[in-house]
Write a protein that holds these residues in place. Structure first.
Motif, PDB file in Angstrom:
ATOM      1  N   ALA A 199      -4.336   3.695  -7.094  1.00  0.00           N
ATOM      2  CA  ALA A 199      -2.983   4.169  -6.798  1.00  0.00           C
ATOM      3  C   ALA A 199      -2.533   3.697  -5.419  1.00  0.00           C
ATOM      4  CB  ALA A 199      -2.936   5.689  -6.885  1.00  0.00           C
ATOM      5  N   HIS A 200      -3.466   3.729  -4.466  1.00  0.00           N
ATOM      6  CA  HIS A 200      -3.086   3.346  -3.102  1.00  0.00           C
ATOM      7  C   HIS A 200      -2.689   1.878  -3.024  1.00  0.00           C
ATOM      8  CE1 HIS A 200      -3.087   3.659   1.295  1.00  0.00           C
ATOM      9  NE2 HIS A 200      -3.449   2.390   1.235  1.00  0.00           N
ATOM     10  N   PHE A 201      -3.431   1.034  -3.768  1.00  0.00           N
ATOM     11  CA  PHE A 201      -3.157  -0.389  -3.676  1.00  0.00           C
ATOM     12  C   PHE A 201      -2.252  -0.880  -4.806  1.00  0.00           C
ATOM     13  CE2 PHE A 201      -6.892   0.141  -1.024  1.00  0.00           C
ATOM     14  CZ  PHE A 201      -6.535  -0.597   0.100  1.00  0.00           C
ATOM     15  N   GLY A 202      -1.683   0.069  -5.538  1.00  0.00           N
ATOM     16  CA  GLY A 202      -0.743  -0.298  -6.598  1.00  0.00           C
ATOM     17  C   GLY A 202      -1.370  -1.137  -7.692  1.00  0.00           C
ATOM     18  N   LEU A 203      -2.625  -0.833  -8.033  1.00  0.00           N
ATOM     19  CA  LEU A 203      -3.318  -1.566  -9.088  1.00  0.00           C
ATOM     20  C   LEU A 203      -3.331  -0.734 -10.361  1.00  0.00           C
ATOM     21  CD1 LEU A 203      -6.372  -2.560  -6.897  1.00  0.00           C
ATOM     22  CD2 LEU A 203      -4.749  -4.204  -7.843  1.00  0.00           C
ATOM     23  N   GLU A 204      -3.061  -1.386 -11.492  1.00  0.00           N
ATOM     24  CA  GLU A 204      -3.123  -0.642 -12.752  1.00  0.00           C
ATOM     25  C   GLU A 204      -4.561  -0.348 -13.128  1.00  0.00           C
ATOM     26  OE1 GLU A 204      -1.048  -1.462 -16.217  1.00  0.00           O
ATOM     27  OE2 GLU A 204       0.912  -1.595 -15.251  1.00  0.00           O
ATOM     28  N   THR A 205      -5.399  -1.379 -13.035  1.00  0.00           N
ATOM     29  CA  THR A 205      -6.818  -1.197 -13.323  1.00  0.00           C
ATOM     30  C   THR A 205      -7.596  -2.042 -12.329  1.00  0.00           C
ATOM     31  OG1 THR A 205      -7.118  -3.123 -14.739  1.00  0.00           O
ATOM     32  CG2 THR A 205      -6.246  -1.136 -15.792  1.00  0.00           C
ATOM     33  N   PRO A 237      -7.118  -8.648  -6.734  1.00  0.00           N
ATOM     34  CA  PRO A 237      -6.760 -10.039  -6.466  1.00  0.00           C
ATOM     35  C   PRO A 237      -7.977 -10.956  -6.579  1.00  0.00           C
ATOM     36  CG  PRO A 237      -6.559  -8.667  -4.483  1.00  0.00           C
ATOM     37  CD  PRO A 237      -6.766  -7.753  -5.639  1.00  0.00           C
ATOM     38  N   ASP A 238      -7.739 -12.124  -7.169  1.00  0.00           N
ATOM     39  CA  ASP A 238      -8.756 -13.185  -7.277  1.00  0.00           C
ATOM     40  C   ASP A 238      -9.986 -12.789  -8.076  1.00  0.00           C
ATOM     41  OD1 ASP A 238      -7.141 -14.760  -5.830  1.00  0.00           O
ATOM     42  OD2 ASP A 238      -8.316 -14.710  -3.968  1.00  0.00           O
ATOM     43  N   LEU A 239      -9.924 -11.704  -8.821  1.00  0.00           N
ATOM     44  CA  LEU A 239     -11.113 -11.272  -9.547  1.00  0.00           C
ATOM     45  C   LEU A 239     -11.621 -12.371 -10.478  1.00  0.00           C
ATOM     46  CD1 LEU A 239     -13.031  -8.865 -10.180  1.00  0.00           C
ATOM     47  CD2 LEU A 239     -11.540  -8.373 -12.109  1.00  0.00           C
ATOM     48  N   LYS A 240     -10.678 -12.980 -11.209  1.00  0.00           N
ATOM     49  CA  LYS A 240     -11.072 -14.019 -12.178  1.00  0.00           C
ATOM     50  C   LYS A 240     -11.724 -15.201 -11.474  1.00  0.00           C
ATOM     51  CE  LYS A 240      -7.859 -13.443 -16.010  1.00  0.00           C
ATOM     52  NZ  LYS A 240      -6.456 -13.278 -15.582  1.00  0.00           N
ATOM     53  N   GLU A 241     -11.093 -15.625 -10.384  1.00  0.00           N
ATOM     54  CA  GLU A 241     -11.589 -16.786  -9.662  1.00  0.00           C
ATOM     55  C   GLU A 241     -12.998 -16.528  -9.124  1.00  0.00           C
ATOM     56  OE1 GLU A 241      -8.726 -15.392  -9.431  1.00  0.00           O
ATOM     57  OE2 GLU A 241      -7.128 -16.906  -9.582  1.00  0.00           O
ATOM     58  N   LEU A 242     -13.163 -15.342  -8.541  1.00  0.00           N
ATOM     59  CA  LEU A 242     -14.467 -15.006  -7.978  1.00  0.00           C
ATOM     60  C   LEU A 242     -15.527 -14.980  -9.068  1.00  0.00           C
ATOM     61  CD1 LEU A 242     -13.380 -12.220  -5.494  1.00  0.00           C
ATOM     62  CD2 LEU A 242     -14.534 -14.338  -4.865  1.00  0.00           C
ATOM     63  N   ARG A 243     -15.135 -14.450 -10.217  1.00  0.00           N
ATOM     64  CA  ARG A 243     -16.103 -14.353 -11.307  1.00  0.00           C
ATOM     65  C   ARG A 243     -16.429 -15.752 -11.836  1.00  0.00           C
ATOM     66  NH1 ARG A 243     -14.569 -10.361 -15.859  1.00  0.00           N
ATOM     67  NH2 ARG A 243     -15.417  -8.808 -14.458  1.00  0.00           N
ATOM     68  N   ALA A 244     -15.379 -16.575 -11.983  1.00  0.00           N
ATOM     69  CA  ALA A 244     -15.590 -17.932 -12.495  1.00  0.00           C
ATOM     70  C   ALA A 244     -16.491 -18.720 -11.558  1.00  0.00           C
ATOM     71  CB  ALA A 244     -14.250 -18.632 -12.666  1.00  0.00           C
ATOM     72  N   GLN A 270       0.822  -1.201   0.000  1.00  0.00           N
ATOM     73  CA  GLN A 270       0.000   0.000   0.000  1.00  0.00           C
ATOM     74  C   GLN A 270       0.859   1.256   0.000  1.00  0.00           C
ATOM     75  OE1 GLN A 270      -3.269   0.087   2.861  1.00  0.00           O
ATOM     76  NE2 GLN A 270      -3.304  -2.150   2.892  1.00  0.00           N
ATOM     77  N   LEU A 271       0.297   2.263  -0.620  1.00  0.00           N
ATOM     78  CA  LEU A 271       0.971   3.557  -0.676  1.00  0.00           C
ATOM     79  C   LEU A 271       1.093   4.134   0.732  1.00  0.00           C
ATOM     80  CD1 LEU A 271       2.034   5.905  -2.483  1.00  0.00           C
ATOM     81  CD2 LEU A 271      -0.287   6.792  -2.496  1.00  0.00           C
ATOM     82  N   GLY A 272       2.265   4.548   1.082  1.00  0.00           N
ATOM     83  CA  GLY A 272       2.472   5.112   2.423  1.00  0.00           C
ATOM     84  C   GLY A 272       2.771   4.045   3.457  1.00  0.00           C
ATOM     85  N   ARG A 273       2.737   2.767   3.023  1.00  0.00           N
ATOM     86  CA  ARG A 273       3.045   1.673   3.938  1.00  0.00           C
ATOM     87  C   ARG A 273       4.207   0.845   3.392  1.00  0.00           C
ATOM     88  NH1 ARG A 273      -1.500  -2.762   5.406  1.00  0.00           N
ATOM     89  NH2 ARG A 273      -0.440  -3.852   3.701  1.00  0.00           N
ATOM     90  N   GLU A 274       4.055   0.372   2.147  1.00  0.00           N
ATOM     91  CA  GLU A 274       5.158  -0.359   1.527  1.00  0.00           C
ATOM     92  C   GLU A 274       5.864   0.432   0.431  1.00  0.00           C
ATOM     93  OE1 GLU A 274       2.295  -2.056   2.088  1.00  0.00           O
ATOM     94  OE2 GLU A 274       3.029  -3.253   3.785  1.00  0.00           O
ATOM     95  N   PHE A 275       5.084   1.246  -0.289  1.00  0.00           N
ATOM     96  CA  PHE A 275       5.749   2.059  -1.298  1.00  0.00           C
ATOM     97  C   PHE A 275       5.357   3.515  -1.107  1.00  0.00           C
ATOM     98  CE2 PHE A 275       1.857   0.508  -3.220  1.00  0.00           C
ATOM     99  CZ  PHE A 275       1.345   1.598  -3.901  1.00  0.00           C
ATOM    100  N   PHE A 276       6.227   4.401  -1.587  1.00  0.00           N
ATOM    101  CA  PHE A 276       6.092   5.793  -1.225  1.00  0.00           C
ATOM    102  C   PHE A 276       6.213   6.712  -2.428  1.00  0.00           C
ATOM    103  CE2 PHE A 276       7.423   3.325   2.287  1.00  0.00           C
ATOM    104  CZ  PHE A 276       6.679   3.806   3.354  1.00  0.00           C
ATOM    105  N   GLY A 277       5.551   7.825  -2.319  1.00  0.00           N
ATOM    106  CA  GLY A 277       5.623   8.826  -3.382  1.00  0.00           C
ATOM    107  C   GLY A 277       6.768   9.781  -3.133  1.00  0.00           C
ATOM    108  N   ARG A 278       6.894  10.772  -3.986  1.00  0.00           N
ATOM    109  CA  ARG A 278       7.960  11.759  -3.869  1.00  0.00           C
ATOM    110  C   ARG A 278       7.788  12.510  -2.558  1.00  0.00           C
ATOM    111  NH1 ARG A 278      12.523  13.411  -4.019  1.00  0.00           N
ATOM    112  NH2 ARG A 278      13.256  15.173  -5.279  1.00  0.00           N
ATOM    113  N   GLY A 279       8.854  12.507  -1.771  1.00  0.00           N
ATOM    114  CA  GLY A 279       8.766  13.125  -0.453  1.00  0.00           C
ATOM    115  C   GLY A 279       8.892  14.624  -0.503  1.00  0.00           C
ATOM    116  N   GLU A 280       9.578  15.101  -1.526  1.00  0.00           N
ATOM    117  CA  GLU A 280       9.831  16.534  -1.599  1.00  0.00           C
ATOM    118  C   GLU A 280       9.426  17.045  -2.981  1.00  0.00           C
ATOM    119  OE1 GLU A 280      13.538  19.543  -0.604  1.00  0.00           O
ATOM    120  OE2 GLU A 280      13.937  17.505  -1.247  1.00  0.00           O
ATOM    121  N   PRO A 281       8.115  17.071  -3.224  1.00  0.00           N
ATOM    122  CA  PRO A 281       7.695  17.499  -4.563  1.00  0.00           C
ATOM    123  C   PRO A 281       8.159  18.922  -4.845  1.00  0.00           C
ATOM    124  CG  PRO A 281       5.817  17.334  -3.071  1.00  0.00           C
ATOM    125  CD  PRO A 281       6.993  16.791  -2.346  1.00  0.00           C
ATOM    126  N   GLU A 282       8.566  19.149  -6.084  1.00  0.00           N
ATOM    127  CA  GLU A 282       9.003  20.495  -6.440  1.00  0.00           C
ATOM    128  C   GLU A 282       7.785  21.299  -6.866  1.00  0.00           C
ATOM    129  OE1 GLU A 282      12.687  20.835  -8.850  1.00  0.00           O
ATOM    130  OE2 GLU A 282      12.944  18.750  -8.311  1.00  0.00           O
TER     131      GLU A 282
END
Lengths: 208, 263, 208
Positions: free
Chosen positions: C162-168, C173-180, B130-142
């Motif tokens: 963005a928070h969970f690092g998902l592209e779309t 997680p498990d979307l396909k399995e749940l749908r199937a 998760q953002l802010g937990r495992e990965f991080f954004g730019r700390g000092e944005p310009e």
């Protein structure tokens, strides 16, 4: 156990990995970091200066550089790209009557001196009007007139042609054509609203 | 103990305790059913809904005996499960409308499986980086500096109309004497005196007309005459030389220098 | 002058330069940027998607990655280096079980109405849960369902991705399995009319 013993006991990560670590920390930190502060956050045995140097090299020529100021390190936008860090808000304004008239005279009579513009307009041309047109890069200084006083002349620019969609200034319609287009007759009295708006739209189509 | 028959083993006792907590935590009857279903230790798809209904009804009974206040939806579920149980136990009445007990049971199984599926998915989602937990954004944005830009808008029509306006201005001007169209010899003399210092080579007299007097033919004529008269005056003074190659040819002027003998 | 003429008149910077520019802009911000917003800040004629793709490749395996979520892009530190980042970690309020489940249901069933969330959880959704998720900007209101009462629906946001690092949303997680397994189907209680029927196509909006 001595420090040396510890060093051999816990092997430091490979240098490529140290470089990644320094990269991530410097990216995420909210202020420039001293090498010592970096070292404190890295696993035992890392060679911070080495990692910094190779990271700095990696970012050479990139959009972002690793900069050192004093003994602090930080990522910064490459100086040549600083123009990208500006956000422009655009405000559209109509040219003043003085400006558009002056521009028109320059376009039709170029190269033309300021005195000539004043003669044609019948009123003096303010410094600001010329400055604005220069700033817009629609006019520029031409050759000096080879007459006494060697007055400067003004001509229009490429940007002027591009803006008004002209190939050359010669493409500007002459007085006869202006008359045929209905632009010379029925000129509205100054200060009264132009009632010929629909005609203007018609004409617009011809030029777009 | 009257409740002993409910709590058959330690695991079930723990489950029962969890239930009490969950009731307090208000996770709802479906949550209770899901928790109870785990005691069957089978895949949710092969669960005995009849058995589950009985378990739930026991749970509600027990809660009542323990004077635990149950929210209304727990009791609604209990009533519905009692109805479902009777449907499942009695042979189907062909006269009766609506879904069969099996259909209802299948749907309840689906609901339980779906809730469990969502819980597992939720757990996996939260276990992601998760953002802010495992990965991080730019700390000092310009800072992006804001620059206000004014765009001047003018169309070709504006331009042409402005020019047309300027060129036809005279037609609209009220009638008045234009005294300004006369350039006096005094004015010309003044101007020439100021300029002759620079005229070392022969050059066209017309070049010495004032800027503002060149374009309008009337003004030009007046200025030419005055400048010519002024030049003659200066020749008389010995300050200037004047020549004309042929009739109606260009009139040229040049400063007279002392080394230059009078011709 | 046509667009094509302009394109040839003002040549775009070389691709390597475009990449540098995108790098500089994205490095300077902590918020994800839309490709269109990037394009607006680049010189005329740049191929943003191309630049982003090659930039993403360049940062593969680095301490910092270029992540895409929806149509937004941002640099983020590599997750495997999280152990170095204790200093940056922001203590976030622990989400309640109700909030987590509600979020998951919205993510997997979007667009979904409150009644549908309640049906899946078997318990009513408290106002506070929805409010909290809205405040985190992880969910937002979607289109109203075209069924009696026109109930509002909820969907997840770009910030959620963005928070969970998902592209779309497809990468849940498990979307396909749940749908199937048919667990994402809308299956009404037998004997009750399915009010969602007319707009079933809606359901998959986010995933297709």
């Amino acid at each position: 156990m001595s420090r040396e013993d510890l060093d051999t006991l816990f092997e430091a990560p490979p240098i490529a990995e140290q470089e990644r670590m320094v990269e991530a920390i410097l990216f995420a930190t909210s202020e420039p970091l001293k090498a010592t502060a970096l070292a404190a956050r890295l696993p035992h045995g890392c060679d911070v200066m080495h990692a910094l140097a190779s990271l700095q090299k990696r970012y050479q020529g990139r959009g972002v550089h690793l900069l050192r100021s004093g003994d602090e390190w930080a990522f910064r936008t490459a100086a040549d790209l600083s123009f990208l860090m500006q956000k422009e808000t655009v405000e559209t304004r109509k040219l003043s009557r003085a400006a558009i008239e002056t521009l028109a005279i320059i376009a039709y009579h170029q190269p033309v001196t300021r005195a000539e513009i004043e003669e044609i307009r019948g009123v003096s041309v303010s410094r600001g009007t010329i400055d604005l047109l220069m700033e817009l890069e629609w006019i520029r200084l031409g050759r000096r007139r080879q007459t006494p006083g060697r007055p400067v002349t003004f001509t229009t620019t490429q940007a002027f042609l591009a803006h008004f969609g002209l190939e050359t200034a010669r493409d500007l319609p002459d007085l006869k054509e202006l008359r045929a287009a209905g632009l010379l007759d029925n000129r509205p009295l100054p200060g009264t609203p132009d009632e010929r708006e629909p005609v203007e739209n018609d004409t617009d189509d011809m030029f777009e | 103990m009257p409740d002993d028959f409910l709590i058959r083993d330690r695991q079930e006792r723990i489950a029962a305790e969890a239930l009490v907590v969950d009731v307090d935590g208000y996770e709802g009857p479906l949550d209770v059913l899901l928790t109870l279903s785990r005691t069957q230790k089978v895949d949710l798809r092969r669960i005995s809904i009849l058995q589950l209904a009985e378990q739930y009804l026991h749970f509600v009974e027990a809660a009542k005996r323990l004077r635990i206040e149950l929210a209304a939806d727990y009791l609604v579920m209990a009533a519905w499960l009692a109805f479902l149980k009777s449907r499942l136990l009695l042979p189907p009445d062909p006269e009766e409308e609506g879904p069969s007990g099996e259909e209802l049971a299948a749907h309840l199984a689906f609901q339980l499986e779906r809730l469990e599926g969502m819980r597992k998915a939720a757990a996996k989602l939260m276990a992601r980086d998760q953002l802010g937990r495992e990965f991080f954004g730019r700390g000092e944005p310009e800072d992006v500096s804001l620059k206000r830009r004014v765009v001047y808008d003018a169309s070709l029509v504006d331009l042409m109309r402005a020019y047309a306006g300027v060129k036809t201005k005279d037609d609209f001007e009220p009638l008045h004497l234009k005294r300004g169209a006369f350039y006096t010899m005094e004015q010309a003399l003044e101007r020439m005196k100021g300029l002759i210092g620079t005229v070392l080579e022969w050059s066209d007299l017309e070049d010495y007309l004032p800027e503002a007097w060149r374009l309008d033919p009337k003004k030009r004529r007046s200025a030419t005459a005055a400048t010519f008269a002024a030049s003659l005056e200066l020749v008389k003074e010995g300050a200037l030389e004047l020549r004309q190659a042929d009739t109606f040819g260009r009139i040229e002027v040049k400063r007279r220098t002392t080394s230059d003998p009078l011709s």
